[in-house]
Write an enzyme that holds these catalytic residues in place. Structure first.
Site, mmCIF file in Angstrom:
data_model
loop_
_atom_site.group_PDB
_atom_site.id
_atom_site.type_symbol
_atom_site.label_atom_id
_atom_site.label_comp_id
_atom_site.label_asym_id
_atom_site.label_seq_id
_atom_site.Cartn_x
_atom_site.Cartn_y
_atom_site.Cartn_z
ATOM 1 N N GLN A 169 66.627 48.998 11.462
ATOM 2 C CA GLN A 169 67.747 49.882 11.092
ATOM 3 C C GLN A 169 68.983 49.623 11.959
ATOM 4 O O GLN A 169 70.105 49.879 11.533
ATOM 5 C CB GLN A 169 67.340 51.356 11.226
ATOM 6 C CG GLN A 169 66.378 51.850 10.169
ATOM 7 C CD GLN A 169 64.940 51.738 10.614
ATOM 8 O OE1 GLN A 169 64.594 50.874 11.430
ATOM 9 N NE2 GLN A 169 64.077 52.576 10.090
ATOM 10 N N ASP A 228 65.025 63.087 14.559
ATOM 11 C CA ASP A 228 64.363 63.566 13.341
ATOM 12 C C ASP A 228 63.847 64.978 13.501
ATOM 13 O O ASP A 228 63.654 65.691 12.515
ATOM 14 C CB ASP A 228 63.228 62.617 12.956
ATOM 15 C CG ASP A 228 63.818 61.338 12.411
ATOM 16 O OD1 ASP A 228 64.262 60.507 13.219
ATOM 17 O OD2 ASP A 228 63.898 61.204 11.175
ATOM 18 N N ARG A 276 57.718 62.085 3.438
ATOM 19 C CA ARG A 276 57.731 61.656 4.850
ATOM 20 C C ARG A 276 57.471 62.890 5.716
ATOM 21 O O ARG A 276 57.998 63.970 5.422
ATOM 22 C CB ARG A 276 59.077 61.003 5.234
ATOM 23 C CG ARG A 276 59.331 59.690 4.483
ATOM 24 C CD ARG A 276 60.484 58.919 5.067
ATOM 25 N NE ARG A 276 60.147 58.289 6.332
ATOM 26 C CZ ARG A 276 61.031 57.664 7.105
ATOM 27 N NH1 ARG A 276 62.294 57.615 6.764
ATOM 28 N NH2 ARG A 276 60.649 57.094 8.231
ATOM 29 N N ASN A 301 62.610 60.733 17.661
ATOM 30 C CA ASN A 301 63.505 59.841 16.938
ATOM 31 C C ASN A 301 62.776 58.519 16.709
ATOM 32 O O ASN A 301 61.614 58.354 17.101
ATOM 33 C CB ASN A 301 64.803 59.642 17.753
ATOM 34 C CG ASN A 301 65.874 58.884 16.984
ATOM 35 O OD1 ASN A 301 66.132 59.183 15.816
ATOM 36 N ND2 ASN A 301 66.486 57.890 17.606
ATOM 37 N N LYS A 302 63.454 57.578 16.103
ATOM 38 C CA LYS A 302 62.880 56.274 15.774
ATOM 39 C C LYS A 302 62.100 55.677 16.939
ATOM 40 O O LYS A 302 62.533 55.766 18.090
ATOM 41 C CB LYS A 302 64.027 55.346 15.349
ATOM 42 C CG LYS A 302 63.658 53.948 14.953
ATOM 43 C CD LYS A 302 62.588 53.874 13.912
ATOM 44 C CE LYS A 302 62.845 54.697 12.675
ATOM 45 N NZ LYS A 302 61.620 54.943 11.859
ATOM 46 N N ARG A 316 67.398 57.024 3.907
ATOM 47 C CA ARG A 316 66.652 57.376 5.128
ATOM 48 C C ARG A 316 67.633 57.946 6.136
ATOM 49 O O ARG A 316 68.846 57.944 5.923
ATOM 50 C CB ARG A 316 65.833 56.198 5.676
ATOM 51 C CG ARG A 316 66.370 54.812 5.523
ATOM 52 C CD ARG A 316 67.615 54.492 6.288
ATOM 53 N NE ARG A 316 67.507 54.827 7.685
ATOM 54 C CZ ARG A 316 68.506 55.092 8.473
ATOM 55 N NH1 ARG A 316 69.758 55.067 8.018
ATOM 56 N NH2 ARG A 316 68.342 55.410 9.729
ATOM 57 N N GLY A 317 67.049 58.390 7.272
ATOM 58 C CA GLY A 317 67.860 59.126 8.241
ATOM 59 C C GLY A 317 67.704 60.601 7.920
ATOM 60 O O GLY A 317 67.862 61.007 6.748
ATOM 61 N N ALA A 318 67.378 61.402 8.945
ATOM 62 C CA ALA A 318 66.963 62.787 8.703
ATOM 63 C C ALA A 318 67.930 63.595 7.808
ATOM 64 O O ALA A 318 67.506 64.165 6.794
ATOM 65 C CB ALA A 318 66.719 63.483 10.046
#
Ligand code: MRU
Length: 360
Positions: free
Chosen positions: A203, A244, A96, A254-255, A53-55
């Site tokens: 995270q 993201d 996603r 973002n998150k 995960r993570g863009a």
């Protein structure tokens, strides 16, 4: 303390096995489990379930994933190969919706196929291999450059707050938001980092704290609702977050929880920096409201990290995975080609101009 996570590769290609190799991030911080994936369904699941995960890491994983799949396509001619490739590409693209790097990387891979219609299937496979490797290698350079620009904005001893994980675990190396911290640490700087735990998938607590702590960096985990207190105490000199997708007007998605941190930063007068590779900047998307926000299952909020349920059976749950910080809350957007400052409608265009000139 666990092995230094900086010595591991977050995402890699196993040339011999024709496999995508990742650290299974759902097992962190307790186990460093390495997965070797060859089946496209397993690669899709790994992205959807946040094993990777993570863009930027999602983009690299998708590029390697579509290559390892394409490499096994048996096709007599270009059209048959492209049809199978496209199926694999579209499937991975459905894993996603928010991180634009996923689509950016898959589009780059598709362009290789579309631009080489005259090549044999074997040659196409080689070109796809080289593109996947290039996407990963570029990410390392990009993150290092973001880290160097970011490091100019802070000094030894500063307190830094971050949200989610935009570190080595979210990229091919160094991270984006954590890159200035890692690079500074290598120069001997002593930062004090506060990591929001980042509900519901943790995270910050599971990944950023693990990554920084294993690299010997002074790290304090706080619950998300403690960020205001930590800022009020004067312990935070700068905030670095990843993203993201950045819209053309500078709104940065973002998150979930990032917008709240940005609002707090404005209130307390603390600079709020978004770290964004140009692969995360989507000039086709005008503003934050136009960015698709992923909604995830209820059990992530009510049960996932608890030994027993923490909300009544059947209660409504809203679980958006992302939000966006309004451009007016953002002090600067740190890219690999420099730092964009408001007004972002202009400065982001200048960043892309610079990219074009450098790559001429
Ligand atoms: O749901 P995740 O863990 O993939 O969300 C990750 C983030 O929000 C990161 O901050 C973002 O992708 C940037 S990673 C350099």
């Amino acid at each position: 303390m666990a092995d230094n996570i900086m010595n591991y590769e977050t995402v890699a290609l196993d040339e011999e096995k024709g496999a995508l190799v990742i650290i299974n991030q759902t097992q962190l911080p307790n186990h460093v489990e390495i997965l070797s994936l060859t089946e496209i369904k397993d690669i899709w699941d790994a992205i959807y379930l946040l094993k990777v995960r993570g863009a930027p890491a999602i983009g690299v994983a998708a590029a390697i994933g579509v290559y390892v799949t394409a490499n096994r396509i048996e096709a007599a001619d270009y059209d048959a190969f492209y049809a199978e490739f496209k199926k694999a590409k579209d499937y991975l693209a459905s894993s996603r919706p928010t991180a634009v790097n996923l689509f950016w990387a898959l589009d780059r891979m598709e362009k290789v196929v579309l631009d080489n219609k005259d090549k044999s299937v074997a040659d196409l496979k080689t070109l796809l291999h080289d593109e996947a490797v290039a996407i990963k290698e570029e990410d390392i350079w990009v993150c290092k450059s973001i880290g160097e620009y970011g490091l100019e904005l802070i000094k030894d001893g500063d307190g830094i707050l971050t949200h989610c994980n935009a570190g080595q675990l979210a990229t091919a190396k160094y991270g984006t938001a954590l890159a200035p911290i890692h690079l500074g640490a290598e120069k001997g700087y002593k930062f004090k980092v506060f990591t929001d735990e980042t509900r519901p998938l943790l995270q910050g607590a599971r990944l950023s704290a693990f990554e920084l702590h294993s690299h010997g960096i002074d790290t304090t985990v706080i619950c998300d609702n403690m960020a205001s207190q930590v800022m009020k105490n004067g312990w935070v000199q700068a905030i670095f977050v990843g993203c993201d997708r950045v819209a053309a007007n500078g709104d940065a998605c973002n998150k979930i929880g990032t917008s709240g941190v940005a609002i707090l930063a404005k209130y307390y007068g603390i600079p709020f920096y978004v770290c964004a590779p140009t692969s995360t900047i989507d000039m086709e998307t005008e503003k934050g409201e136009d960015i698709p926000i992923e909604e995830r299952p209820a059990h992530e909020v009510t049960e996932m990290w608890y030994s027993k349920r923490m909300a009544p059976e059947g209660v409504n749950v809203y679980n958006p995975a992302f939000d966006f910080a309004d451009n007016e809350l953002i002090t600067g957007i740190i890219t690999e080609y420099g730092i964009a400052r408001p007004p972002y409608n202009e400065s982001l265009k200048e960043i892309f101009e610079k990219k074009k000139n450098v790559n001429k």
